[in-house]
Motif scaffolding. Structure first.
Motif, PDB file in Angstrom:
ATOM      1  N   ALA A  69       0.831  -1.203   0.000  1.00 54.01           N
ATOM      2  CA  ALA A  69       0.000   0.000   0.000  1.00 54.01           C
ATOM      3  C   ALA A  69       0.867   1.255   0.000  1.00 54.01           C
ATOM      4  O   ALA A  69       0.595   2.206  -0.746  1.00 54.01           O
ATOM      5  CB  ALA A  69      -0.933  -0.008   1.205  1.00 54.01           C
ATOM      6  N   ARG A  70       1.901   1.270   0.831  1.00 51.92           N
ATOM      7  CA  ARG A  70       2.777   2.450   0.875  1.00 51.92           C
ATOM      8  C   ARG A  70       3.443   2.686  -0.472  1.00 51.92           C
ATOM      9  O   ARG A  70       3.588   3.827  -0.925  1.00 51.92           O
ATOM     10  CB  ARG A  70       3.846   2.288   1.959  1.00 51.92           C
ATOM     11  CG  ARG A  70       3.306   2.327   3.371  1.00 51.92           C
ATOM     12  CD  ARG A  70       4.423   2.624   4.385  1.00 51.92           C
ATOM     13  NE  ARG A  70       5.598   1.777   4.182  1.00 51.92           N
ATOM     14  CZ  ARG A  70       5.757   0.571   4.705  1.00 51.92           C
ATOM     15  NH1 ARG A  70       4.796   0.053   5.468  1.00 51.92           N
ATOM     16  NH2 ARG A  70       6.855  -0.130   4.490  1.00 51.92           N
ATOM     17  N   ALA A  71       3.858   1.623  -1.119  1.00 53.42           N
ATOM     18  CA  ALA A  71       4.526   1.760  -2.416  1.00 53.42           C
ATOM     19  C   ALA A  71       3.571   2.283  -3.492  1.00 53.42           C
ATOM     20  O   ALA A  71       4.001   2.971  -4.426  1.00 53.42           O
ATOM     21  CB  ALA A  71       5.118   0.417  -2.849  1.00 53.42           C
ATOM     22  N   ALA A  72       2.291   1.972  -3.344  1.00 55.03           N
ATOM     23  CA  ALA A  72       1.317   2.374  -4.366  1.00 55.03           C
ATOM     24  C   ALA A  72       0.830   3.803  -4.186  1.00 55.03           C
ATOM     25  O   ALA A  72       0.308   4.409  -5.124  1.00 55.03           O
ATOM     26  CB  ALA A  72       0.116   1.422  -4.341  1.00 55.03           C
ATOM     27  N   LEU A  73       1.008   4.361  -2.977  1.00 52.35           N
ATOM     28  CA  LEU A  73       0.471   5.688  -2.676  1.00 52.35           C
ATOM     29  C   LEU A  73       1.499   6.782  -2.935  1.00 52.35           C
ATOM     30  O   LEU A  73       2.673   6.642  -2.611  1.00 52.35           O
ATOM     31  CB  LEU A  73       0.050   5.770  -1.211  1.00 52.35           C
ATOM     32  CG  LEU A  73      -1.141   4.924  -0.773  1.00 52.35           C
ATOM     33  CD1 LEU A  73      -1.317   5.023   0.736  1.00 52.35           C
ATOM     34  CD2 LEU A  73      -2.418   5.337  -1.493  1.00 52.35           C
ATOM     35  N   ALA A  82      -2.935  11.467   0.330  1.00 50.20           N
ATOM     36  CA  ALA A  82      -2.338  10.368  -0.422  1.00 50.20           C
ATOM     37  C   ALA A  82      -3.194  10.104  -1.645  1.00 50.20           C
ATOM     38  O   ALA A  82      -4.431  10.161  -1.578  1.00 50.20           O
ATOM     39  CB  ALA A  82      -2.221   9.117   0.436  1.00 50.20           C
ATOM     40  N   ILE A  83      -2.541   9.821  -2.751  1.00 43.51           N
ATOM     41  CA  ILE A  83      -3.229   9.578  -4.019  1.00 43.51           C
ATOM     42  C   ILE A  83      -2.805   8.211  -4.540  1.00 43.51           C
ATOM     43  O   ILE A  83      -1.615   7.913  -4.642  1.00 43.51           O
ATOM     44  CB  ILE A  83      -2.909  10.670  -5.045  1.00 43.51           C
ATOM     45  CG1 ILE A  83      -3.469  12.019  -4.564  1.00 43.51           C
ATOM     46  CG2 ILE A  83      -3.470  10.313  -6.418  1.00 43.51           C
ATOM     47  CD1 ILE A  83      -3.042  13.202  -5.423  1.00 43.51           C
ATOM     48  N   LEU A  84      -3.794   7.404  -4.868  1.00 39.82           N
ATOM     49  CA  LEU A  84      -3.566   6.099  -5.475  1.00 39.82           C
ATOM     50  C   LEU A  84      -3.960   6.173  -6.947  1.00 39.82           C
ATOM     51  O   LEU A  84      -5.061   6.627  -7.270  1.00 39.82           O
ATOM     52  CB  LEU A  84      -4.401   5.037  -4.765  1.00 39.82           C
ATOM     53  CG  LEU A  84      -4.399   3.627  -5.373  1.00 39.82           C
ATOM     54  CD1 LEU A  84      -3.028   2.969  -5.199  1.00 39.82           C
ATOM     55  CD2 LEU A  84      -5.501   2.764  -4.757  1.00 39.82           C
ATOM     56  N   GLY A  85      -3.078   5.766  -7.818  1.00 38.61           N
ATOM     57  CA  GLY A  85      -3.419   5.702  -9.235  1.00 38.61           C
ATOM     58  C   GLY A  85      -3.038   6.919 -10.049  1.00 38.61           C
ATOM     59  O   GLY A  85      -3.396   7.022 -11.223  1.00 38.61           O
ATOM     60  N   GLY A  86      -2.322   7.864  -9.456  1.00 39.74           N
ATOM     61  CA  GLY A  86      -1.835   9.014 -10.207  1.00 39.74           C
ATOM     62  C   GLY A  86      -2.904  10.044 -10.479  1.00 39.74           C
ATOM     63  O   GLY A  86      -4.064   9.913 -10.079  1.00 39.74           O
ATOM     64  N   CYS A  87      -2.503  11.095 -11.189  1.00 40.35           N
ATOM     65  CA  CYS A  87      -3.395  12.211 -11.516  1.00 40.35           C
ATOM     66  C   CYS A  87      -3.476  12.379 -13.030  1.00 40.35           C
ATOM     67  O   CYS A  87      -2.465  12.242 -13.724  1.00 40.35           O
ATOM     68  CB  CYS A  87      -2.881  13.514 -10.900  1.00 40.35           C
ATOM     69  SG  CYS A  87      -2.834  13.506  -9.098  1.00 40.35           S
TER      70      CYS A  87
END
Length: 230
Positions: A69-73, A82-87
């Motif tokens: 989870a930390r690596a993905a955020l 925190a953003i998951l999946g980019g912008c």
């Protein structure tokens, strides 16, 4: 209404349909939640390939999450977002400026900036423009007058939103911050000052609520996408 999916934690019912209903996705208010709840919410989003925005995620909470989870955020400790999946790439729906009275107001400002970025909306940042040295603001006056929305972040006596409200024609949103000495600590003085502004039409959020201010601006962006305001 589309299939809402299955949540892996018994106390979580994530609103997957909110973006379709109101044009804003559900954001996760992290601070009151347990690590198990946060891990489940993030894990479900990762499994479904969904983008996700978390607000008020403390550094201790972030550190307690699993390594995957930390690596993905994309985590920002200053704004506790925190953003998951980019912008997505900014689409330029609105010209938005974020103006802070001081560098101490960075947390709510960056929170708003990242909420906007998550929605694909860029913003121009003008930091440290407080009224104690008014030239820091007036040198940006012409640029600010060209903005559709100006979000102003100020603690202490929160005079800055009133000044900006008397300078620019666009929508002004005041975010009172909890920065200050003595009676100003906690932001209630700033909130009362912003609510009592003599500048016409200044909207006011709750204390330190950069997220709420950004969402208000995004609602304006949704109106422009339908061919309405401004």
């Amino acid at each position: 209404m589309r299939d809402q999916g299955t949540d892996s934690h018994p106390l979580v019912t994530f609103d997957r349909d909110r973006q379709d209903r109101i044009g804003l996705p559900e954001a996760v208010l992290a601070e009151p939640k347990t690590i198990d709840q946060l891990s489940a919410i993030i894990g479900d989003a990762m499994a479904e390939g969904r983008r996700l925005l978390l607000t008020r995620l403390t550094p201790d909470q972030h550190a307690a999450l699993g390594a995957d989870a930390r690596a993905a955020l994309d985590y920002c400790a200053t704004s506790r977002t925190a953003i998951l999946g980019g912008c997505p790439e900014p689409d330029g729906r609105l010209r938005i400026a974020l103006v802070s009275a001081g560098t101490s107001d960075a947390g709510p400002l960056i929170e708003a900036q990242r909420v906007l970025a998550h929605a694909g909306q860029g913003a121009h940042v003008f930091a440290d423009c407080g009224v104690a040295a008014l030239w820091r603001l007036t040198r940006h006056q012409e640029t600010l007058r060209g903005m559709d929305v100006v979000i102003v972040f100020a603690g202490m006596d929160a005079a800055l939103p009133s000044v900006v409200g008397g300078m620019v024609p666009g929508l002004v949103i005041a975010v009172p911050t909890s920065v200050g000495y003595g009676v100003a600590t906690g932001g209630r003085v700033a909130l009362d000052s912003a609510l009592a502004s003599c500048a016409s039409g200044v909207l006011v959020t709750n204390i330190d609520n950069g997220y709420g201010a950004a969402c208000a601006a995004l609602r304006m962006a949704n109106v422009t996408a339908r061919g309405g305001w401004p």
